[in-house]
Motif scaffolding. Structure first.
Motif, PDB file in Angstrom:
ATOM      1  N   GLY A 104       0.543  -1.340   0.018  1.00 62.02           N
ATOM      2  CA  GLY A 104      -0.141   0.096  -0.118  1.00 62.02           C
ATOM      3  C   GLY A 104       0.844   1.484  -0.060  1.00 62.02           C
ATOM      4  O   GLY A 104       0.101   2.357   0.146  1.00 62.02           O
ATOM      5  N   SER A 115       1.966   6.154   2.630  1.00 63.48           N
ATOM      6  CA  SER A 115       1.029   5.081   2.378  1.00 63.48           C
ATOM      7  C   SER A 115      -0.124   5.679   1.646  1.00 63.48           C
ATOM      8  O   SER A 115      -0.693   6.916   1.462  1.00 63.48           O
ATOM      9  CB  SER A 115       0.370   5.033   4.073  1.00 63.48           C
ATOM     10  N   ARG A 116      -0.674   4.794   0.988  1.00 58.49           N
ATOM     11  CA  ARG A 116      -1.889   5.056  -0.098  1.00 58.49           C
ATOM     12  C   ARG A 116      -3.246   4.394   0.361  1.00 58.49           C
ATOM     13  O   ARG A 116      -4.237   4.463  -0.200  1.00 58.49           O
ATOM     14  CB  ARG A 116      -1.782   4.316  -1.439  1.00 58.49           C
ATOM     15  N   PHE A 117      -2.952   3.851   1.730  1.00 57.65           N
ATOM     16  CA  PHE A 117      -4.234   3.412   2.315  1.00 57.65           C
ATOM     17  C   PHE A 117      -4.500   4.031   3.488  1.00 57.65           C
ATOM     18  O   PHE A 117      -3.496   4.388   4.416  1.00 57.65           O
ATOM     19  CB  PHE A 117      -4.164   1.691   2.536  1.00 57.65           C
ATOM     20  N   THR A 138      -7.921  -1.856   6.078  1.00 60.07           N
ATOM     21  CA  THR A 138      -7.245  -0.647   5.176  1.00 60.07           C
ATOM     22  C   THR A 138      -8.417  -0.596   4.173  1.00 60.07           C
ATOM     23  O   THR A 138      -9.157  -1.177   3.735  1.00 60.07           O
ATOM     24  CB  THR A 138      -6.186  -1.231   4.715  1.00 60.07           C
ATOM     25  N   LEU A 140      -8.266   2.081   0.408  1.00 59.84           N
ATOM     26  CA  LEU A 140      -7.733   2.809  -0.663  1.00 59.84           C
ATOM     27  C   LEU A 140      -8.152   4.227  -0.370  1.00 59.84           C
ATOM     28  O   LEU A 140      -9.268   4.658  -0.524  1.00 59.84           O
ATOM     29  CB  LEU A 140      -8.139   2.278  -1.900  1.00 59.84           C
ATOM     30  N   TYR A 156       3.484   1.640  -6.490  1.00 59.11           N
ATOM     31  CA  TYR A 156       3.579   0.663  -5.282  1.00 59.11           C
ATOM     32  C   TYR A 156       4.912  -0.264  -4.879  1.00 59.11           C
ATOM     33  O   TYR A 156       5.534  -0.674  -6.115  1.00 59.11           O
ATOM     34  CB  TYR A 156       2.219  -0.081  -5.109  1.00 59.11           C
TER      35      TYR A 156
END
Length: 178
Positions: A104, A115-117, A138, A140, A156
């Motif tokens: 993530g 962090s993309r989550f 988690t 998105l 990622y």
């Protein structure tokens, strides 16, 4: 509710150690300097006093230290709840973090490990207010980054880790072809 602004100081400071946890434990909000432990203590006291679920929302810019703040809050709960030495529950809750970060997290123009989550962490307590378990979900945050990559950003981390391991024998077991 109470809002605490977390700012990543880019270096480890001695303000999150065991003695600081004990200093904030049992204190009233506002009696001491603003701190993640003060917020955690307030939630912990209200949970015990009112016997109702509590929430701590950690929000901020990319790289502000939201995940680290959540880890410190869990360390506080584990310590004041007597769970830290008994089961090291914080370590167990966060054991999935490295793989989640690989899947993530990505390099952005502002943060090499962004962090993309978002993370939603539920911590369960028993009748003595000791941690008995936890669950991390988690979700998105930025769907646009799945299909678009800005200049000077990297995809990622898991993508690069899979590419680097493509020649390993274990790679065949993943069911992914080159």
């Amino acid at each position: 509710g109470i809002v605490l602004v977390a700012i990543n100081p880019y270096e480890q400071l001695p303000i999150y150690e065991q003695d600081v946890i004990y200093a904030y434990s049992g204190q009233n909000m506002g009696d001491m300097d603003p701190h993640i432990f003060a917020v955690a203590e307030e939630a912990y006291k209200q949970m015990a006093r009112d016997e109702k679920n509590q929430s701590i929302i950690v929000s901020g810019e990319s790289g502000a230290g939201k995940t680290v703040s959540a880890k410190y809050a869990m360390r506080f709960f584990a310590t004041v709840g007597g769970s830290a030495s008994e089961t090291n529950i914080e370590a167990k809750v966060l054991a999935s973090s490295p793989i989640m970060e690989a899947i993530g997290n990505a390099k952005t123009t502002r943060n090499d490990n962004s962090s993309r989550f978002g993370k939603y962490i539920q911590i369960g307590f028993d009748k003595r207010y000791h941690i008995i378990g936890a669950n991390m979900r988690t979700y998105l945050l930025e769907k646009s980054r799945v299909v678009f990559q800005a200049e000077d950003e990297r995809n990622y981390h898991i993508f690069y880790q899979l590419c680097a391991s493509a020649s390993l024998p274990e790679f065949k077991d993943l069911g992914i072809s080159k």
